[in-house]
Design an enzyme around this catalytic site. Sequence first.
Site, PDB file in Angstrom:
ATOM      1  N   GLU A 131       8.900 -30.681 -54.700  1.00 22.70           N
ATOM      2  CA  GLU A 131       8.170 -31.430 -53.671  1.00 22.70           C
ATOM      3  C   GLU A 131       9.076 -32.417 -52.930  1.00 22.70           C
ATOM      4  O   GLU A 131       8.612 -33.427 -52.407  1.00 22.70           O
ATOM      5  CB  GLU A 131       6.965 -32.148 -54.291  1.00 22.70           C
ATOM      6  CG  GLU A 131       7.288 -32.956 -55.536  1.00 22.70           C
ATOM      7  CD  GLU A 131       6.062 -33.502 -56.250  1.00 22.70           C
ATOM      8  OE1 GLU A 131       4.973 -33.540 -55.658  1.00 22.70           O
ATOM      9  OE2 GLU A 131       6.205 -33.916 -57.412  1.00 22.70           O
ATOM     10  N   ASP A 272       4.122   4.697 -49.840  1.00 17.04           N
ATOM     11  CA  ASP A 272       5.204   5.121 -50.748  1.00 17.04           C
ATOM     12  C   ASP A 272       5.389   4.088 -51.852  1.00 17.04           C
ATOM     13  O   ASP A 272       4.492   3.269 -52.083  1.00 17.04           O
ATOM     14  CB  ASP A 272       6.491   5.502 -49.996  1.00 17.04           C
ATOM     15  CG  ASP A 272       7.173   4.307 -49.347  1.00 17.04           C
ATOM     16  OD1 ASP A 272       6.604   3.203 -49.415  1.00 17.04           O
ATOM     17  OD2 ASP A 272       8.268   4.466 -48.772  1.00 17.04           O
TER      18      ASP A 272
HETATM   19 MG    MG Z   1       3.151 -35.630 -55.994  1.00  9.50          MG
END
Ligand code: MG
Length: 298
Positions: A131, A272
């Site tokens: 993050e 395929d």
């Molecule tokens: Mg956070």
Amino acid sequence: MTRVRRSILFMPGDSLRKITKAATQLTADAIVMDLEDGVALDRKEEARQIVTEACLSLDFGHREKLIRINPTNTSWWMDDITQTLDAKPDGYVIPKVESGPDLKKICDFLSEAEHTRGVEPHSIHLIAIIETARGVLLLPEIAGATKRLSALAFGSEDLAGDIGAIRTPEGWEVFYARSAVVTAAAAYRLDAIDTIYPNFQDPEGLKKEALFARQMGYRGKMAIHPGQIKPINQVFFPSPEEIKYAQELLEIHEKHQAEGTGAFAYKGKMVDMPMIRSAQKIIEQVTSLQSRSIHHQD
Ligand code: MG
Ligand code: COA
């Protein structure tokens, strides 16, 4: 056996009421008792005690029991581990992981703590939340840092803050990172868990975002409110139409293989091996969920 991780519910670690509700009544696959951003600065110590007590006294049933600690650039993370280890969580969730050594540091500390506490070595796994911009750039070294790592989770809100992005409903501002996380997870055979959807009163928006995450390859999504669990669980269980289509493809594929044909046409489209492998994955996923008595409506 692989873990089921459709919905991963967070709650503040200092709320015994929410932990109890989650552990005993809610149908989230994993419960994350938070010691990081969901807990006020002056409640960290109390939260550790509440989480430990809750883990020792409540029966979580099949729900994965997880604790989110504070990041390694704080003074709290070591106490978060040492003061909750006796509660024997299934794993720790590590926020803002920025590099391989960052994760390795936690791993070494945990090994030492397991040893001194008499906890089975390497019994506790880790989930890393990616993050920050740096975390995204160093994904390969993070994903390969330790065998303890079982999943990568993507955190869009902190990432947006870190890169100076402005959040939009479409989420293109974080798309590169969201895609990078799921790709790294696949490369290192880890689960990929998608970010939270903060607007817990918007089930339609949540479903749309969760569906897109599943289409990208994510296995589950983090939740912050009980009302988000069912929509997430349903999205991460293949739909009856998808299952039927996958079964049809596999049957026809077998016939074509017997006749010595690789690629074939079905309902106006070329089929395929890549499509066959996707169909096999869907059937494997459904079989694995059903073997644990989990069905589409749960
Ligand atoms: Mg956070
Ligand atoms: N886990 C478990 N139970 C929860 C919950 C959660 N994340 N969020 C709400 N509940 C419970 C409430 O306690 C309430 O149950 P009760 O009536 O038996 O007390 C019920 O669900 C309905 O809650 P509601 O009134 O709609 O929400 P709220 O105003 O109490 O809480 C939030 C709203 C956003 C504060 C809350 O959902 C929450 O704490 N979410 C998680 C936040 C978090 O952990 N953030 C850090 C990680 S991103």
